[in-house]
Design an enzyme around this catalytic site. Structure first.
Site, PDB file in Angstrom:
ATOM      1  N   GLY A  66       0.913  -1.184   0.156  1.00 43.47           N
ATOM      2  CA  GLY A  66       0.054   0.071  -0.113  1.00 43.47           C
ATOM      3  C   GLY A  66       0.797   1.345   0.037  1.00 43.47           C
ATOM      4  O   GLY A  66       1.973   1.134   0.593  1.00 43.47           O
ATOM      5  N   GLN A  83       2.298  10.183   1.232  1.00 42.74           N
ATOM      6  CA  GLN A  83       3.544   9.680   1.243  1.00 42.74           C
ATOM      7  C   GLN A  83       4.431  10.049  -0.110  1.00 42.74           C
ATOM      8  O   GLN A  83       5.786  10.096   0.054  1.00 42.74           O
ATOM      9  CB  GLN A  83       3.525   8.024   1.169  1.00 42.74           C
ATOM     10  N   CYS A 131       6.253   0.483   7.230  1.00 43.14           N
ATOM     11  CA  CYS A 131       5.919   1.489   6.480  1.00 43.14           C
ATOM     12  C   CYS A 131       7.262   2.054   5.693  1.00 43.14           C
ATOM     13  O   CYS A 131       8.249   2.355   6.205  1.00 43.14           O
ATOM     14  CB  CYS A 131       5.601   2.675   7.544  1.00 43.14           C
ATOM     15  N   LEU A 132       6.964   2.261   4.228  1.00 43.88           N
ATOM     16  CA  LEU A 132       7.898   2.913   3.488  1.00 43.88           C
ATOM     17  C   LEU A 132       8.585   4.328   4.214  1.00 43.88           C
ATOM     18  O   LEU A 132       9.817   4.839   3.702  1.00 43.88           O
ATOM     19  CB  LEU A 132       7.223   3.293   2.279  1.00 43.88           C
ATOM     20  N   HIS A 175      -3.904   1.371   8.089  1.00 44.76           N
ATOM     21  CA  HIS A 175      -2.558   1.797   7.966  1.00 44.76           C
ATOM     22  C   HIS A 175      -2.610   2.994   7.165  1.00 44.76           C
ATOM     23  O   HIS A 175      -2.198   4.130   7.294  1.00 44.76           O
ATOM     24  CB  HIS A 175      -1.648   0.739   7.914  1.00 44.76           C
ATOM     25  N   GLU A 176      -3.060   2.646   5.681  1.00 47.14           N
ATOM     26  CA  GLU A 176      -3.187   3.891   4.690  1.00 47.14           C
ATOM     27  C   GLU A 176      -4.126   5.013   5.036  1.00 47.14           C
ATOM     28  O   GLU A 176      -3.729   6.065   4.781  1.00 47.14           O
ATOM     29  CB  GLU A 176      -3.323   3.118   3.286  1.00 47.14           C
ATOM     30  N   HIS A 193      -2.508   7.466   6.989  1.00 50.81           N
ATOM     31  CA  HIS A 193      -1.662   8.596   6.261  1.00 50.81           C
ATOM     32  C   HIS A 193      -2.409   9.727   6.025  1.00 50.81           C
ATOM     33  O   HIS A 193      -1.912  10.813   5.964  1.00 50.81           O
ATOM     34  CB  HIS A 193      -1.068   7.945   5.172  1.00 50.81           C
TER      35      HIS A 193
END
Ligand code: NI
Length: 169
Positions: free
Chosen positions: A48, A53, A99-100, A141-142, A145
């Protein structure tokens, strides 16, 4: 198409409340969606990415649990999710997240075990899905963001639930 650079902590743009999208015919929006999908597909085991991000303060994310290391038995494949709203939560589950934007850490995070989420697809069509387990976790999670929240905000104890990665991807 392009692979986008991902912002990392402590970039302040990861902390903004992202804006609703209303112009679905915008070529820039459609291009950004394609770029997010390409970025997710290009990164190993990436399930994702949210637009903030990549530096775009918009309520847009893409997920694909089939891109993970251990894809769950049931998932919806590639989803483009715009202006999401979680309508219902049930159960709780603790699981390891990465997470990225926090490439050096993973953490144990409590999430709802299943959710019902309403959103618009890339054409502005409204959809409602029931998600469970890992896919529900990825969606939560997304969506965080989009609200400027990172998984580390949801960790109860940094001593026992935050882990430094041994091997960077
Ligand atoms: Ni993330």
């Amino acid at each position: 198409m392009a692979i986008l650079d991902i912002l990392t902590y402590p970039d302040s743009r990861l902390r903004e409340y992202a804006e609703e999208i209303d112009n679905f015919s915008s070529p820039e929006l459609q291009q950004l969606i394609d770029d997010l999908l390409e970025t997710m597909a290009a990164l190993p085991a990436c399930v994702g990415v949210a637009a903030p991000q990549a530096g775009y303060s918009l309520r847009l994310l893409v997920i694909d649990c089939g891109n993970g290391r251990k894809p769950p038995a049931q998932h919806h494949g590639q989803l483009v999710v715009i202006n999401p709203d979680i309508l219902h939560w049930s159960g709780t589950d603790i699981g390891r997240e990465g997470c990225l934007s926090l490439p050096d850490y993973t953490g144990n995070v409590v999430r709802a075990q299943s959710i019902r989420v309403r959103f618009q697809d890339r054409h502005g069509q409204e959809q409602t899905l029931e998600l469970e387990g890992f896919e529900a976790r990825v969606m939560q999670h997304e969506i965080d963001h989009l609200d400027g929240r990172l998984f580390t905000d949801r960790i109860v104890s940094r001593k026992t639930d935050l882990f430094q990665r041994k091997n960077r991807l």
